[in-house]
Enzyme design. Structure first.
Site, PDB file in Angstrom:
ATOM      1  N   SER A   1       0.829  -1.180   0.016  1.00  0.00           N
ATOM      2  CA  SER A   1      -0.109   0.049  -0.059  1.00  0.00           C
ATOM      3  C   SER A   1       0.846   1.407   0.013  1.00  0.00           C
ATOM      4  CB  SER A   1      -0.743   0.149   1.236  1.00  0.00           C
ATOM      5  OG  SER A   1      -1.407   1.193   1.366  1.00  0.00           O
TER       6      SER A   1
ATOM      7  N   LYS B   1       1.941  -3.510   6.467  1.00  0.00           N
ATOM      8  CA  LYS B   1       2.339  -3.580   5.283  1.00  0.00           C
ATOM      9  C   LYS B   1       3.960  -3.604   4.769  1.00  0.00           C
ATOM     10  CE  LYS B   1      -1.421  -4.395   3.292  1.00  0.00           C
ATOM     11  NZ  LYS B   1      -1.956  -5.789   2.594  1.00  0.00           N
TER      12      LYS B   1
ATOM     13  N   TYR C   1      -1.782  -0.332  10.598  1.00  0.00           N
ATOM     14  CA  TYR C   1      -2.211  -0.810   9.317  1.00  0.00           C
ATOM     15  C   TYR C   1      -0.768  -0.663   8.359  1.00  0.00           C
ATOM     16  CZ  TYR C   1      -3.710  -1.282   4.370  1.00  0.00           C
ATOM     17  OH  TYR C   1      -3.991  -1.788   2.937  1.00  0.00           O
TER      18      TYR C   1
HETATM   19  P1  NAD Z   1     -11.161  -6.508   1.332  1.00  0.00           P
HETATM   20  O1  NAD Z   1     -11.334  -6.372   2.742  1.00  0.00           O
HETATM   21  O2  NAD Z   1     -12.309  -6.339   0.234  1.00  0.00           O
HETATM   22  O3  NAD Z   1     -10.595  -7.837   0.787  1.00  0.00           O
HETATM   23  C1  NAD Z   1      -9.557  -8.708   1.593  1.00  0.00           C
HETATM   24  C2  NAD Z   1     -10.373 -10.050   1.714  1.00  0.00           C
HETATM   25  O4  NAD Z   1      -9.627 -10.860   2.445  1.00  0.00           O
HETATM   26  C3  NAD Z   1     -11.617  -9.846   2.052  1.00  0.00           C
HETATM   27  O5  NAD Z   1     -12.692 -10.773   1.311  1.00  0.00           O
HETATM   28  C4  NAD Z   1     -11.515 -10.501   3.487  1.00  0.00           C
HETATM   29  O6  NAD Z   1     -12.674 -11.467   4.002  1.00  0.00           O
HETATM   30  C5  NAD Z   1     -10.238 -11.625   3.533  1.00  0.00           C
HETATM   31  N1  NAD Z   1      -9.726 -11.736   4.692  1.00  0.00           N
HETATM   32  C6  NAD Z   1      -9.204 -10.818   5.719  1.00  0.00           C
HETATM   33  N2  NAD Z   1      -8.649 -11.335   6.619  1.00  0.00           N
HETATM   34  C7  NAD Z   1      -8.391 -12.688   6.321  1.00  0.00           C
HETATM   35  C8  NAD Z   1      -7.914 -13.698   6.848  1.00  0.00           C
HETATM   36  N3  NAD Z   1      -7.330 -13.645   8.177  1.00  0.00           N
HETATM   37  N4  NAD Z   1      -7.800 -14.810   6.247  1.00  0.00           N
HETATM   38  C9  NAD Z   1      -8.529 -15.112   5.074  1.00  0.00           C
HETATM   39  N5  NAD Z   1      -9.006 -14.121   4.519  1.00  0.00           N
HETATM   40  C10 NAD Z   1      -9.091 -13.169   4.983  1.00  0.00           C
HETATM   41  O7  NAD Z   1      -9.967  -5.611   0.932  1.00  0.00           O
HETATM   42  P2  NAD Z   1      -9.395  -5.094  -0.645  1.00  0.00           P
HETATM   43  O8  NAD Z   1      -9.929  -3.555  -0.831  1.00  0.00           O
HETATM   44  O9  NAD Z   1      -9.972  -5.952  -1.568  1.00  0.00           O
HETATM   45  O10 NAD Z   1      -8.027  -5.116  -0.260  1.00  0.00           O
HETATM   46  C11 NAD Z   1      -7.295  -6.386  -0.459  1.00  0.00           C
HETATM   47  C12 NAD Z   1      -5.711  -6.035  -0.175  1.00  0.00           C
HETATM   48  O11 NAD Z   1      -5.164  -4.912  -0.808  1.00  0.00           O
HETATM   49  C13 NAD Z   1      -5.454  -5.869   1.244  1.00  0.00           C
HETATM   50  O12 NAD Z   1      -4.416  -6.651   1.799  1.00  0.00           O
HETATM   51  C14 NAD Z   1      -5.235  -4.634   1.506  1.00  0.00           C
HETATM   52  O13 NAD Z   1      -4.710  -4.115   2.404  1.00  0.00           O
HETATM   53  C15 NAD Z   1      -4.650  -4.130   0.011  1.00  0.00           C
HETATM   54  N6  NAD Z   1      -4.730  -2.732  -0.148  1.00  0.00           N
HETATM   55  C16 NAD Z   1      -6.143  -2.196  -0.374  1.00  0.00           C
HETATM   56  C17 NAD Z   1      -6.300  -0.917  -0.766  1.00  0.00           C
HETATM   57  C18 NAD Z   1      -7.620  -0.316  -0.873  1.00  0.00           C
HETATM   58  O14 NAD Z   1      -7.945   0.878  -0.983  1.00  0.00           O
HETATM   59  N7  NAD Z   1      -8.525  -0.792  -1.034  1.00  0.00           N
HETATM   60  C19 NAD Z   1      -5.137  -0.012  -0.971  1.00  0.00           C
HETATM   61  C20 NAD Z   1      -3.866  -0.452  -0.685  1.00  0.00           C
HETATM   62  C21 NAD Z   1      -3.720  -1.849  -0.296  1.00  0.00           C
END
Ligand code: NAD
Ligand code: UDP
Length: 351
Positions: A137, A165, A161
């Site tokens: 991120s 990362k 958070y």
């Molecule tokens: P999201 O919460 O929609 O997706 C994450 C998925 O992981 C969810 O379906 C959740 O149920 C699952 N999950 C969480 N903890 C878990 C665990 N312990 N075991 C198994 N499954 C688990 O989030 P997203 O927006 O799709 O983000 C996906 C990744 O991208 C994350 O790692 C997030 O940190 C990273 N990210 C997201 C953004 C953003 O703005 N959306 C920005 C930078 C990085």
């Protein structure tokens, strides 16, 4: 057909990546605990990809479970080996992502994000899987005003958070150094992924009260919330509201396909890449664009700054462009139109 494990594959970004993987002829194995997503997304992925019952079952398999459970992860890798279709690469998205929640519950974040990732890496090591694309991120950067951040800009996350990362990136870097052989690792540092799949069947639907701009905007535009609160009108930016680098989730999904193809065809590598458009938009610009392209009206008002916010965060994405031969195709209009299409469709589904 290569088998790819997608952790967190039913979440917002993961579900869009799964669509792109299927379309690119990969076979996918999804792990998700459903802590922040619904199993319905699996049906939507299959529907978009036209995966009827005639398709071989192993094009897409889903295991409900938690990456904190090491045994669960080991079993999945073992099953794939037993079936003589080992997992060739992992796209690792599973984790918790709320900045505010991470301040309230840092141990939960460290356990899920860091310990969960260590479990995954141990399982990969055990079963000789050497390719990983990790969801990092832009929150790991130290904020700098009005300058694009490059992969070499100063790091300095300001929330637990962000620290988790950065820690995972460091673990991956250590691993890449320790096993001189052929580990292939790409950390994709996402900026602000928004929008939805063009079909309106997949989009961002976080459980609980959303914190991010787009999910809130959708609730305001659909009348679920009365008005949008814009956090701060006095930031040192062109219109006084914060500037971010919004990127369409399908452009982000396509970056993962390019990253995967890149590592599957390269020798040992460790690389960090910024995944953004390089084009910053202010909160006010997003609001005005959303209203204009979707022909809708809603109210907003300015409130005080949100704790921990920074005025400006925009990617220098040149390294990703040249390394991955990838380029974002969609603009802010597309992000607003696609997000709204998803909202209207999902609202009619649930009411
Ligand atoms: P999201 O919460 O929609 O997706 C994450 C998925 O992981 C969810 O379906 C959740 O149920 C699952 N999950 C969480 N903890 C878990 C665990 N312990 N075991 C198994 N499954 C688990 O989030 P997203 O927006 O799709 O983000 C996906 C990744 O991208 C994350 O790692 C997030 O940190 C990273 N990210 C997201 C953004 C953003 O703005 N959306 C920005 C930078 C990085
Ligand atoms: N934002 C806002 N009102 C909201 C939610 C967000 O003004 O209800 C602003 C926030 O201050 C930030 C931008 O929108 O400047 C993007 O916020 P988001 O939480 O989506 O992303 P992040 O701040 O994590 O980059």
């Amino acid at each position: 057909m290569k088998k790819i494990l997608v952790t967190g594959g039913l979440g917002f970004i993961g579900s869009h990546i799964c669509v792109s993987l299927i379309e690119q002829n990969y076979s996918i194995c999804i792990i998700d605990s459903l802590i922040n997503s619904e199993e319905d997304n699996l049906l939507s992925i299959k529907k978009i990809c036209n995966l009827s019952n005639n398709f071989p079952k192993d094009r897409i398999t889903f295991f409900k479970g938690d990456i904190k459970d090491k045994r669960f992860l080991m079993n999945i890798f073992e099953k794939a080996v037993d079936e003589q279709k080992p997992i060739e690469a992992v796209i690792h998205l599973a984790g918790l992502k709320s900045v505010n929640e991470s301040i309230e519950e840092p141990l939960t974040y460290w356990e899920t994000n860091v310990v969960g990732t260590i479990n995954l890496l141990e399982a990969m090591q055990n079963y000789n899987c050497k390719n990983i694309v990790f969801s990092s991120s832009a929150t790991i950067y130290k904020p700098i005003l009005n300058e694009l951040v490059t992969e070499n800009s100063d790091l300095g996350p300001i929330s637990p958070y962000g620290t988790t990362k950065l820690t995972i990136e460091k673990i991956l870097e250590d691993l890449s150094k320790s096993q001189q052989n052929d580990l292939k690792i790409i950390n994709l540092r996402y900026f602000n992924p928004v929008g939805a799949h063009f079909s309106g069947l997949l989009g961002e639907n976080p459980k609980g009260r959303p914190n991010n701009l787009f999910p809130i905007l959708l609730k305001v535009a659909s009348g679920e919330y009365e008005k949008l609160s814009i956090f701060g009108a006095d930031w040192p930016t062109r219109d006084g509201t914060c500037i971010r680098d919004y990127i369409h989730v399908m452009d982000l999904a396509e970056a993962h396909i390019s990253a995967l193809n890149f590592i599957l065809n390269s020798s040992s590598i460790f690389i960090n890449l910024n995944i953004g458009t390089g084009n910053g938009k202010s909160v006010l610009e997003v609001v005005e664009t959303f209203k204009k392209v979707n022909k809708c009206q809603f109210e907003y008002s300015y409130v005080s700054r949100r704790n921990g916010d920074i005025p400006y965060l925009v990617a220098d994405n040149r390294l990703a462009l040249s390394t991955l031969h990838w380029r974002p195709q969609r603009n802010l209009n597309d992000m607003c139109i696609d997000a709204w299409r998803w909202k209207i469709r999902s609202k009619s589904k649930f009411t």
